[in-house]
Scaffold this motif. Structure first.
Motif, short mmCIF file in Angstrom:
data_model
loop_
_atom_site.label_atom_id
_atom_site.label_comp_id
_atom_site.label_asym_id
_atom_site.label_seq_id
_atom_site.Cartn_x
_atom_site.Cartn_y
_atom_site.Cartn_z
N ASN A 97 7.01 -10.87 -7.50
CA ASN A 97 6.67 -12.27 -7.78
C ASN A 97 5.26 -12.55 -7.25
OD1 ASN A 97 6.58 -15.03 -8.20
ND2 ASN A 97 8.57 -15.45 -7.26
N ALA A 99 2.85 -14.37 -8.29
CA ALA A 99 2.39 -15.77 -8.30
C ALA A 99 3.09 -16.62 -7.25
CB ALA A 99 2.59 -16.38 -9.68
N ILE A 101 6.12 -17.92 -7.08
CA ILE A 101 6.72 -19.09 -7.71
C ILE A 101 8.12 -19.34 -7.15
CG2 ILE A 101 7.62 -19.99 -9.90
CD1 ILE A 101 5.36 -18.47 -11.30
N SER A 179 0.99 -21.67 -9.81
CA SER A 179 0.98 -20.44 -9.01
C SER A 179 0.47 -20.77 -7.62
CB SER A 179 0.08 -19.36 -9.65
OG SER A 179 -1.29 -19.74 -9.52
N ASP A 249 3.70 -21.44 -4.56
CA ASP A 249 3.22 -22.38 -5.57
C ASP A 249 3.47 -23.84 -5.22
OD1 ASP A 249 5.98 -22.36 -5.77
OD2 ASP A 249 5.99 -22.55 -7.95
#
Length: 279
Positions: A97, A99, A101, A179, A249
């Motif tokens: 993962n 990003a 998130i 993100s 994020d």
């Protein structure tokens, strides 16, 4: 010369007085019974004393009359649980993962209200508008922040608010971006970027002077970073404290306002628990 042993003259032996007669059997039994009773009493008293000491040692301080520990000011929050993830979605800080998130519903990542608090009907744990979030800042900052949010791939803002019996008003806003890069850039460039001795780049509505708190350095929640501030005297009838917690994020804004002075312990507690939910 041979030494001669002389025999010492025998001493005159006189008759010894008559020995006392032995005690009667009944009296002996009474003496022994008295000694036994006193011995048993000593053993019982010692046992009771030791048992009492062990019992008090085993109790919590708050269970012993007269030794109850006063509350340190912390609020009573319900047990915290991480929300379930959609099937096949990873946690925000796993290797797959990038990003970072939060795939869970951001509304479920809001800290619940503590026991005894009155919920704010305008911030009941659902989504709120961008303008509702911006109303927390001074009017001179709102237009610039609104444009920055539009440029930052903002997805949702969830909010919850409450008032505790001592008059403290708390609000928590969770901003979820596309993100981790968008979340960090918005905070760095629009919220904290310009920090100096007399202010931030953007300030809460009505705040003129601030002091930066350092307790956030002790919040050991992996994958999060937190910064906290409090309004500095002179201020009006109320004091404001606020903190940012950025985790992947998602960016959290926690504010507390109270007449006279915003208390330290519940503010630290609230910021720490919200960081744990996001981390």
């Amino acid at each position: 010369m041979t030494e001669q042993l002389t025999e010492q003259p025998a001493e005159e032996v006189t008759a010894s007085p008559e020995a006392p007669a032995p005690a009667a059997p009944g009296r002996a039994r009474r003496v022994l019974w008295a000694v036994a009773r006193w011995t048993a009493a000593v053993v019982v008293c010692g046992g009771v004393g030791a048992g009492t000491a062990m019992g008090i040692t085993a109790l919590d301080r708050s269970d012993v009359p007269g030794l109850a520990t006063e509350s340190d000011g912390r609020w009573e929050y319900p047990p915290l649980r991480l929300p379930a993830l959609p099937e096949g979605r990873p946690r925000p800080f796993t290797d797959d993962n990038d990003a970072e998130i939060h795939y869970a519903d951001v509304r479920q990542l809001l800290l619940p209200a503590p026991a005894g608090a009155t919920a704010d009907p305008k911030m009941n744990g659902g989504f709120v508008s961008t303008d509702a979030y911006l109303s927390l800042y001074g009017k001179e900052f709102r237009a610039e922040l609104k444009q920055a949010l539009a440029d930052s791939a903002l997805r949702h803002i969830a909010a919850r608010g409450w008032t505790t019996p001592d008059g403290t008003r708390t609000s928590i806003h969770l901003l979820r971006f596309g993100s981790v890069a968008y979340a960090q850039r918005f905070e760095d460039e629009n919220l904290r970027g310009g920090y100096s001795t007399d202010g931030l780049r953007t300030m809460p509505d009505g705040v003129a002077l601030l002091h930066m708190d350092t307790f956030t350095e002790d919040i050991e929640v992996p994958n999060t970073r937190a910064f906290a501030f409090r309004e500095q005297k002179p201020y009006g009838s109320e004091q404001v404290r606020w903190a940012y917690v950025q985790a992947g994020d998602t960016l959290a804004l926690i504010t507390q306002t109270r007449k006279g002075e915003a208390l330290d312990v519940p503010f630290r507690q609230t910021v720490t628990l919200q960081a744990q939910l996001l981390g």
